[in-house]
Design a protein around this motif. Sequence first.
Motif, PDB file in Angstrom:
ATOM      1  N   HIS A   1      -0.060   5.535   0.400  1.00 27.35           N
ATOM      2  CA  HIS A   1       0.571   4.531  -0.458  1.00 27.35           C
ATOM      3  C   HIS A   1       1.896   4.031   0.151  1.00 27.35           C
ATOM      4  CE1 HIS A   1      -2.427   5.597  -3.392  1.00 27.35           C
ATOM      5  NE2 HIS A   1      -2.057   6.839  -3.341  1.00 27.35           N
TER       6      HIS A   1
ATOM      7  N   ASN B   1       3.483   1.183   0.547  1.00 29.28           N
ATOM      8  CA  ASN B   1       4.373   0.235  -0.127  1.00 29.28           C
ATOM      9  C   ASN B   1       5.172   0.910  -1.237  1.00 29.28           C
ATOM     10  OD1 ASN B   1       3.376  -1.725   1.546  1.00 29.28           O
ATOM     11  ND2 ASN B   1       1.862  -2.461   0.068  1.00 29.28           N
ATOM     12  N   GLU B   2       4.481   1.668  -2.075  1.00 30.56           N
ATOM     13  CA  GLU B   2       5.168   2.325  -3.186  1.00 30.56           C
ATOM     14  C   GLU B   2       6.148   3.377  -2.667  1.00 30.56           C
ATOM     15  OE1 GLU B   2       1.750   3.693  -5.195  1.00 30.56           O
ATOM     16  OE2 GLU B   2       1.263   1.720  -6.007  1.00 30.56           O
ATOM     17  N   THR B   3       5.728   4.109  -1.638  1.00 32.77           N
ATOM     18  CA  THR B   3       6.601   5.150  -1.094  1.00 32.77           C
ATOM     19  C   THR B   3       7.866   4.527  -0.497  1.00 32.77           C
ATOM     20  OG1 THR B   3       4.607   6.413  -0.597  1.00 32.77           O
ATOM     21  CG2 THR B   3       6.640   7.163   0.426  1.00 32.77           C
TER      22      THR B   3
ATOM     23  N   ARG C   1       9.252   1.696  -1.387  1.00 28.33           N
ATOM     24  CA  ARG C   1      10.102   1.184  -2.471  1.00 28.33           C
ATOM     25  C   ARG C   1      10.907   2.312  -3.112  1.00 28.33           C
ATOM     26  NH1 ARG C   1       5.518  -2.361  -3.850  1.00 28.33           N
ATOM     27  NH2 ARG C   1       6.093  -4.467  -3.242  1.00 28.33           N
TER      28      ARG C   1
ATOM     29  N   VAL D   1      13.277   1.228  -9.205  1.00 23.83           N
ATOM     30  CA  VAL D   1      11.891   0.875  -8.871  1.00 23.83           C
ATOM     31  C   VAL D   1      11.311  -0.024  -9.956  1.00 23.83           C
ATOM     32  CG1 VAL D   1       9.575   1.781  -8.399  1.00 23.83           C
ATOM     33  CG2 VAL D   1      11.575   3.038  -7.601  1.00 23.83           C
TER      34      VAL D   1
ATOM     35  N   ARG E   1       5.128  -2.703 -14.945  1.00 23.74           N
ATOM     36  CA  ARG E   1       4.104  -1.713 -14.612  1.00 23.74           C
ATOM     37  C   ARG E   1       3.788  -0.791 -15.796  1.00 23.74           C
ATOM     38  NH1 ARG E   1       2.300  -1.053  -9.026  1.00 23.74           N
ATOM     39  NH2 ARG E   1       3.008  -2.957  -8.076  1.00 23.74           N
TER      40      ARG E   1
ATOM     41  N   LEU F   1       3.308   6.722 -10.149  1.00 20.98           N
ATOM     42  CA  LEU F   1       3.533   6.323  -8.752  1.00 20.98           C
ATOM     43  C   LEU F   1       4.859   6.875  -8.239  1.00 20.98           C
ATOM     44  CD1 LEU F   1       5.619   3.732  -7.970  1.00 20.98           C
ATOM     45  CD2 LEU F   1       3.974   2.491  -9.350  1.00 20.98           C
TER      46      LEU F   1
ATOM     47  N   ALA G   1       5.294   9.416  -5.050  1.00 22.56           N
ATOM     48  CA  ALA G   1       6.126   9.015  -3.913  1.00 22.56           C
ATOM     49  C   ALA G   1       7.264  10.011  -3.699  1.00 22.56           C
ATOM     50  CB  ALA G   1       6.684   7.610  -4.146  1.00 22.56           C
TER      51      ALA G   1
END
Lengths: 226, 178
Positions: free
Chosen positions: B69, B71-73, B75, B107, B114, B122, B126
């Motif tokens: 993941h 992108n999420e990590t 961010r 976030v 979200r 998420l 992360a």
Amino acid sequence: MSGLFDDLLQPLGDKQRDALVAAWAALEYSSEPASEAALPALRDAALRHLLDQMLRGTGRTLVRAGAYLWTSGYRDDIAAELAANGWGVLPPLERAALTLVLIHSVAIPRAEGRLAGDDWQSPHPTTPTRLRKLSQVHGQRRLSDALQWLRAAGLVRAVRGADPEMAGASYVPGPALLRLTPAARQRLQENLILAVGPDTALATAITVRRSLGRPRSDAISPRSGS
Amino acid sequence: MSSAEAALWWARARAEGPLRVPSATRTPTGMLRLVERGGEHCWLLPRPPDDVTPAVLRELRMQALPAEHPNETSRVLAAALRCCWIDTQAGPWPGQPAMVREVLDVVDQLMPGRGAEVLHRLGTGALRRLHASRWLNVEAQRVCLGPRVATWPDQDLPALRELCRELPSPRPDREPDR
């Protein structure tokens, strides 16, 4: 300057130095082997020797990964010391999951003559039926976590759609296994024989040969991923 | 320290990641030493030749092992940097501790809408990955920057400072998505 590499890098001109540092980074950071075509320091025998010296100073060594392809791995003496101290050794569940993949994707196809070579790579997926339904590994969630960890370390690679009977990812050995030295590859093969057929003549021969003075080591350690 | 000992330290750091050791431990040749707050322990990290980072792989058209993941990590790491790197004139490590809810609030502002449950899931995943790889240190509800942030080369710091300036601040006394 970074101390450990000064003696090797300082006498070089900028071009050679940049070539060596780029090749070092490619070998140590990349998930896949590096090609001689892209890196002058791998093509030139003298620079490649210097590169190996840089790696050896950090407990690593150059490993040939195919025609004109190179990667890096732990020196055999260093790998033995890491394993003896329990540093970077795979936890039991991760080790069990990786062993299942190696048995179903490599050992069995190799024994059946469907796979040549000794590099622990394979196109034959280990299916979720083998991994989850027929194995003795308990705890689906924990097994998923272990496989995720192995995937992140490059020790397995997910393959989709290989199992008509069961949903979920299948796995083949990952690119990190290409980092095993020839001696480490042989040790891994012998340790699998000792694990799955301890009463066979082959296992006895391995045990006898090891007891005659060759170094011993535990299976699949240390984490070659990296 | 002999070259054989240094080689073993480097290999151990390769196998296990940054090493936390008592401060009395001698620094192996070529390794970076980061003393923790309190001074009892320090981190040892390898210093690669010419401080080369995996960013060079892009120039070589090669790939590092993919993060889960990504992108999420990324961010969540950026949000933690925003919350913990208070004195941006200094280097990012060790920075100041922040609360998990502050990081997740940043976030939340980066990815609005979200929902609390998705954000929590998420964010937790992360944070676990970033803790395991020593980019962050997450204990209970507290987040600190991990020793790996000290390996960012000086030439990358201006871009990171700019990133932090552009990110929203955590909103005081506010739970994410409420």
